[in-house]
Design an enzyme around this catalytic site. Structure first.
Site, PDB file in Angstrom:
ATOM      1  CE1 TYR A 141      -4.030   2.072   0.688  1.00 36.22           C
ATOM      2  CE2 TYR A 141      -2.616   3.205   2.268  1.00 36.22           C
ATOM      3  CZ  TYR A 141      -3.781   3.145   1.532  1.00 36.22           C
ATOM      4  OH  TYR A 141      -4.706   4.166   1.631  1.00 36.22           O
ATOM      5  CE  LYS A 201      -3.619   4.746  -1.667  1.00 35.66           C
ATOM      6  NZ  LYS A 201      -4.666   5.269  -2.548  1.00 35.66           N
TER       7      LYS A 201
HETATM    8  N1  LIG Z   1      -9.844   5.679   4.761  1.00 33.79           N
HETATM    9  C1  LIG Z   1      -8.648   6.190   4.987  1.00 33.79           C
HETATM   10  O1  LIG Z   1      -8.232   6.402   6.137  1.00 33.79           O
HETATM   11  C2  LIG Z   1      -7.739   6.566   3.842  1.00 33.79           C
HETATM   12  C3  LIG Z   1      -6.557   7.236   4.134  1.00 33.79           C
HETATM   13  C4  LIG Z   1      -5.705   7.595   3.096  1.00 33.79           C
HETATM   14  C5  LIG Z   1      -6.055   7.280   1.790  1.00 33.79           C
HETATM   15  N2  LIG Z   1      -7.202   6.626   1.534  1.00 33.79           N
HETATM   16  C6  LIG Z   1      -7.499   6.312   0.133  1.00 33.79           C
HETATM   17  O2  LIG Z   1      -8.747   6.844  -0.232  1.00 33.79           O
HETATM   18  C7  LIG Z   1      -9.336   6.038  -1.262  1.00 33.79           C
HETATM   19  C8  LIG Z   1     -10.745   5.644  -0.857  1.00 33.79           C
HETATM   20  O3  LIG Z   1     -10.670   4.890   0.338  1.00 33.79           O
HETATM   21  P1  LIG Z   1     -11.917   4.580   1.269  1.00 33.79           P
HETATM   22  O4  LIG Z   1     -11.445   4.694   2.663  1.00 33.79           O
HETATM   23  O5  LIG Z   1     -13.112   5.353   0.831  1.00 33.79           O
HETATM   24  O6  LIG Z   1     -12.091   3.004   0.946  1.00 33.79           O
HETATM   25  P2  LIG Z   1     -13.359   2.120   0.662  1.00 33.79           P
HETATM   26  O7  LIG Z   1     -12.883   0.720   0.746  1.00 33.79           O
HETATM   27  O8  LIG Z   1     -14.509   2.542   1.503  1.00 33.79           O
HETATM   28  O9  LIG Z   1     -13.717   2.471  -0.867  1.00 33.79           O
HETATM   29  C9  LIG Z   1     -12.914   2.096  -1.934  1.00 33.79           C
HETATM   30  C10 LIG Z   1     -13.770   2.011  -3.188  1.00 33.79           C
HETATM   31  O10 LIG Z   1     -12.928   1.584  -4.272  1.00 33.79           O
HETATM   32  C11 LIG Z   1     -13.604   0.557  -4.987  1.00 33.79           C
HETATM   33  N3  LIG Z   1     -12.647  -0.310  -5.648  1.00 33.79           N
HETATM   34  C12 LIG Z   1     -11.818  -1.229  -5.075  1.00 33.79           C
HETATM   35  N4  LIG Z   1     -11.114  -1.862  -6.014  1.00 33.79           N
HETATM   36  C13 LIG Z   1     -11.478  -1.339  -7.205  1.00 33.79           C
HETATM   37  C14 LIG Z   1     -11.096  -1.581  -8.545  1.00 33.79           C
HETATM   38  N5  LIG Z   1     -10.195  -2.533  -8.848  1.00 33.79           N
HETATM   39  N6  LIG Z   1     -11.650  -0.839  -9.539  1.00 33.79           N
HETATM   40  C15 LIG Z   1     -12.579   0.096  -9.237  1.00 33.79           C
HETATM   41  N7  LIG Z   1     -13.007   0.365  -7.988  1.00 33.79           N
HETATM   42  C16 LIG Z   1     -12.445  -0.342  -6.991  1.00 33.79           C
HETATM   43  C17 LIG Z   1     -14.412  -0.181  -3.928  1.00 33.79           C
HETATM   44  O11 LIG Z   1     -15.464  -0.954  -4.496  1.00 33.79           O
HETATM   45  C18 LIG Z   1     -14.896   0.985  -3.069  1.00 33.79           C
HETATM   46  O12 LIG Z   1     -16.110   1.520  -3.558  1.00 33.79           O
HETATM   47  C19 LIG Z   1      -8.389   4.849  -1.447  1.00 33.79           C
HETATM   48  O13 LIG Z   1      -7.533   5.086  -2.533  1.00 33.79           O
HETATM   49  C20 LIG Z   1      -7.620   4.829  -0.149  1.00 33.79           C
HETATM   50  O14 LIG Z   1      -6.361   4.213  -0.299  1.00 33.79           O
HETATM   51  C21 LIG Z   1      -8.066   6.257   2.520  1.00 33.79           C
END
Ligand SMILES: NC(=O)c1ccc[n+]([C@@H]2O[C@H](COP(=O)([O-])OP(=O)(O)OC[C@H]3O[C@@H](n4cnc5c(N)ncnc54)[C@H](O)[C@@H]3O)[C@@H](O)[C@H]2O)c1
Length: 246
Positions: free
Chosen positions: A154, A158
């Protein structure tokens, strides 16, 4: 701040941060394509936007599939009437210590989080270049800056997104296209809900603002970068973490 007349694609737009971004962009007047491997989630988000008077479409896409990404971006451009804004938000985790991490888990996370963004950028870049306008926002993470135990795949994906963003900014800037990365800290979504309350409290204690972030906090920043108010910002990584990493 307005996105009136703009057309935006949000990957991973079916839930969590992507959903909040899709809703925010739509609330500012953009027509939005919610794209997700989970078509049901994307459809629900599109429905919610339509119910509040906005224009929205939903597509199923696995961003890691280059061919599929090209096809879906083409369909989205046809339905929306072009693409002005691309938010690469789709992301996954497959956590494990390096000594226990399978090559398959390494590959999967890199393929979705990093290659997926490349696939979508590649699919929209020509259109943005010919219209001499575009906004690309890649959702990275503070983990891509500082690393994290159990998240080698991850963190690498990133960090890769930050370098990809800088390169896109260099290549496409002369055509009026900005590219920026947003690096959230700990945001309350499905991705972080498996953490125990105790762990969340421990994290919160290390955050200057003493709380985890919300998807809406992230969406507000993305909307700014996608709007004309963000016109002169490109190649940047902007942290949105309540004061964790700087
Ligand atoms: N939640 C956190 O604390 C956090 C922190 C930093 C970065 N992020 C980043 O933010 C983004 C969203 O995260 P989140 O927390 O909303 O996660 P989440 O798991 O709630 O949502 C992720 C979404 O991506 C979709 N997805 C997964 N694989 C996929 C693919 N191969 N093709 C298309 N869609 C796909 C899933 O179906 C889901 O709707 C991610 O890139 C995550 O790495 C999240």
């Amino acid at each position: 701040m307005t996105l009136e007349g703009r057309k935006a694609v949000v990957t991973g737009g079916g839930q969590g941060i992507g959903k909040a971004i899709a809703l925010k962009l739509a609330s500012l007047g953009a027509a939005v394509a919610a794209v997700d491997i989970n078509k049901k989630g994307a459809k629900e988000v599109a429905h919610e936007i339509a119910e509040s008077g906005g224009a929205a479409f939903a597509y199923r896409l696995d961003v890691s599939d280059a061919e599929e990404a090209t096809e879906v971006m083409k369909s989205a451009a046809e339905d929306l009437g072009g693409i002005d804004v691309l938010v690469n938000n789709a992301g996954v985790t497959r956590d494990n210590l390096i000594i226990r991490m399978s090559p398959a888990d390494w590959d999967h996370v890199l393929q979705v989080n990093l290659t997926g963004a490349f696939n979508c950028i590649r699919a929209v870049a020509r259109g943005m270049m010919s219209q001499r306008y575009g906004r690309i926002v890649n959702i990275s993470s503070i983990i891509g800056q500082v690393g994290n135990i159990g998240q080698a795949n991850y963190a690498a994906s990133k960090a890769g997104l930050i370098a990809l963003t800088k390169t896109v900014a260099r290549e496409l800037g002369p055509r009026g296209i900005t590219a920026n990365a947003v690096a959230p800290g700990f945001i309350e979504t499905a991705m972080t809900e498996s953490l125990s309350e105790k762990v969340k409290e421990e994290f919160a204690a290390k955050i200057l603002l003493r709380r985890l972030g919300t998807p809406e906090d992230v969406a507000n920043l993305v909307a700014f970068l996608a709007s004309d108010e963000g016109n002169y910002i490109t190649g940047q990584t902007i942290n949105i973490d309540g004061g964790m990493v700087w």
